[in-house]
Write a protein that holds these residues in place. Structure first.
Motif, PDB file in Angstrom:
ATOM      1  N   GLN A   1      17.648 -16.789  14.750  1.00  0.00           N
ATOM      2  CA  GLN A   1      19.081 -17.028  14.872  1.00  0.00           C
ATOM      3  C   GLN A   1      19.867 -16.394  13.730  1.00  0.00           C
ATOM      4  N   GLU A   2      19.337 -16.518  12.518  1.00  0.00           N
ATOM      5  CA  GLU A   2      20.081 -15.974  11.383  1.00  0.00           C
ATOM      6  C   GLU A   2      20.209 -14.453  11.472  1.00  0.00           C
ATOM      7  N   TYR A   3      19.197 -13.819  12.084  1.00  0.00           N
ATOM      8  CA  TYR A   3      19.281 -12.374  12.253  1.00  0.00           C
ATOM      9  C   TYR A   3      20.357 -12.023  13.276  1.00  0.00           C
TER      10      TYR A   3
ATOM     11  N   ASP B   1      22.973 -13.863  13.908  1.00  0.00           N
ATOM     12  CA  ASP B   1      24.274 -14.172  13.319  1.00  0.00           C
ATOM     13  C   ASP B   1      24.803 -13.020  12.475  1.00  0.00           C
TER      14      ASP B   1
END
Length: 460
Positions: free
Chosen positions: A52-54, A56
């Motif tokens: 998910q952080e990638y 985002d």
RNA sequence: GUCCCGUUCGUCUAGCCCGGCCUAGGACACCAGGUUUUCAUCCUGGCGACAGGGGUUCGAAUCCCCUACGGGAUGCCA
């Protein structure tokens, strides 16, 4: 609304490269120019990357640069899903078409795409082994930027790896077909792949989209040679965000790397760029990234900001530097920013530039100090000024101006500037800053006189 | 090595497609002056390029060819 459909198809890697940003931007511009659709598709075939952080990082960077997508994650659309990791059924269906057409075969556990043409085995001196070559007809690419490009594929290539995962060329083409993509705008590093892609489009019986291969962004010569890579200084969008560059300025600079409005304008509104943008006007030769030019564009945008917007953007910067809290007087902040907008070159420098307005303690610039005491009698001048300023009734620009005029009159110096540098240094610790008189007005009588006194007693 | 793309000031570029208006324009950077009572801005000027060689033409930065150089691709990466 036109039928133009373009896409930006990043792979979530955890960073957003400036070259990717420009590719996205040119696609976005073309969609906005034509009234077409800008699709965001995530190429997350590599499961490791599906964090998910990638993701985002991609969303945040696009939003920061003001590139809104019409279809894709968070938006939806009729051609989803927009994650490659969720499109395996579609790939399987398309693959079947290739099987049925007799264009595939298995070897070493992988699925290969079969070229059409005479076959022969040759010794490849570069690879140092024998390879099967195919005398296939050259593929003609009518590139919107480069014109006619002809290139022949000479070897069958893998489309499904032996671990069962499809390779980039396959899924990229299938997605473009299935999503109805009409224009493929991407970096020149893909030009050599395009012959494979055209062959696949044709094998699927699909219409080949218009290709537009844009020049690459090369490293600044001071850094090295070759195309810019994620490890190069200045290569990541996140960096500019952290350094408080104005997103419109970054975007503006990116527009100018490989495209221009054909007149001499450089500072442009994005709507204007979208209006003028044409694929055919994109340059063919690679561009070199120039930090200084980008900084200049940023300064121009900063100067053009409304005061309100300048103040608004300055708050997070000041806050991060510990110079601002919600209790800080809003009018004071606005006044300081009004003084600073035409002087500071970037938000990156802003905190340091105005720190003494907000902090009781501030560092003295040693170089400025040396220059100040190099000649004349700065402390005597400061004492004179202090005595004079203590006596004025109203602390306004007019009365301060008059006070300095009187000072010049009384002491016979030809110009008030005998007093200016030392006053500035005593209240700020630096030699530069906003216009002195308005600055003293904004600081207020209390702060100015106290600092002047403190400086005098410290130095005597 | 092979294939593909490209080549105008240090950098981004205009001009090139439709040859003459180009003694090649603008911007960044740099340098020098000037304006500014301080600081910064700003203004003016300077520096500085058609990669090289052959053609075609009355005439080429502009068209053609070769060479050189730069970039990319050459993966069961994307």
């Amino acid at each position: 609304m036109s039928n133009v459909r373009v896409r930006f198809a990043p792979s979530p890697t955890g960073f957003f490269h400036i070259g990717s940003a420009r590719t996205a931007l040119f696609n976005w511009l073309y969609a906005r120019h034509t009234g077409g659709t800008f699709v965001l598709r995530i190429e997350d075939t590599d499961k490791e990357r599906n964090k998910q952080e990638y993701l985002d990082v991609i969303y945040d960077s696009l939003r920061w640069l003001g590139m809104d997508w019409d279809e894709g994650p968070g938006i939806g659309g009729a051609y989803g899903p927009y994650f490659q990791s969720q499109r395996n059924d579609i790939y399987a269906q398309y693959l079947q078409k290739l099987h049925d057409a007799g264009r595939t075969y298995e070897k070493d556990g992988a699925v290969w795409f079969r070229l059409e043409g005479e076959r022969s085995v040759e010794f490849d001196s570069y690879k140092g082994c024998e390879v099967e070559k195919v005398d296939a007809a050259p593929v003609v690419i009518n590139d919107a930027i480069r014109g006619r490009v002809e290139r022949a594929e000479t070897q069958d290539f893998v489309i499904i790896r032996s671990n069962g995962e499809p390779v980039f060329h396959l899924v990229n083409v299938i997605d473009d077909i299935a999503m109805g993509i009409t224009h493929v705008i991407r970096g020149e590093d893909h030009l050599s792949n395009t012959s494979k892609h055209v062959l696949l489009f044709e094998a699927f019986g699909a219409q080949v989209p218009v290709f537009a291969h844009m020049p690459l962004i090369l490293k600044d010569p001071s850094i090295g040679k070759g195309k810019m890579s994620k490890r190069d200084r200045g290569a990541l969008i996140e960096e500019y965000r952290e350094r408080n560059f104005i997103p419109e300025a970054v975007r503006n600079y990116l527009c100018l790397l490989g495209w221009n409005p054909k007149d001499d304008r450089e500072i442009l509104e994005i709507d204007e760029v979208a209006r003028l943008f044409e694929l055919e006007a994109i340059n063919k030769d690679n561009a070199r990234f120039d930090e200084k030019k980008m900084a200049h564009i940023n300064t121009e945008h900063l100067r053009a900001l409304s005061v309100d917007s300048f103040v608004e953007k300055s708050i997070p910067v000041l806050s991060k530097a510990g110079l601002w809290t919600p209790e800080t007087d809003a009018e004071y902040v606005r006044n300081v920013m009004e003084l600073s907008q035409g002087k500071a070159r970037s938000f990156e420098d802003l905190a340091e530039y105005v720190s003494y307005f907000f902090s009781e303690t501030y560092a003295e610039d040693p170089k400025a100090r040396t220059n100040l005491f190099k000649k004349g009698e700065p402390l005597v001048r400061l004492a004179e000024a202090l005595q004079c300023l203590e006596g004025i009734a109203e602390w306004t620009a007019e009365s301060l101006q008059k006070a300095f005029d009187d000072l010049a009159q009384t002491y016979g110096h030809d110009k008030p500037f005998a007093w200016f540098p030392v006053i500035r240094f005593s209240v700020s610790g630096v030699s530069g800053g906003p216009d002195l008189i308005p600055m003293l007005v904004v600081m207020g009588r209390g702060m100015v006189l106290a600092r002047m006194k403190a400086f005098l007693s410290k130095e005597s």
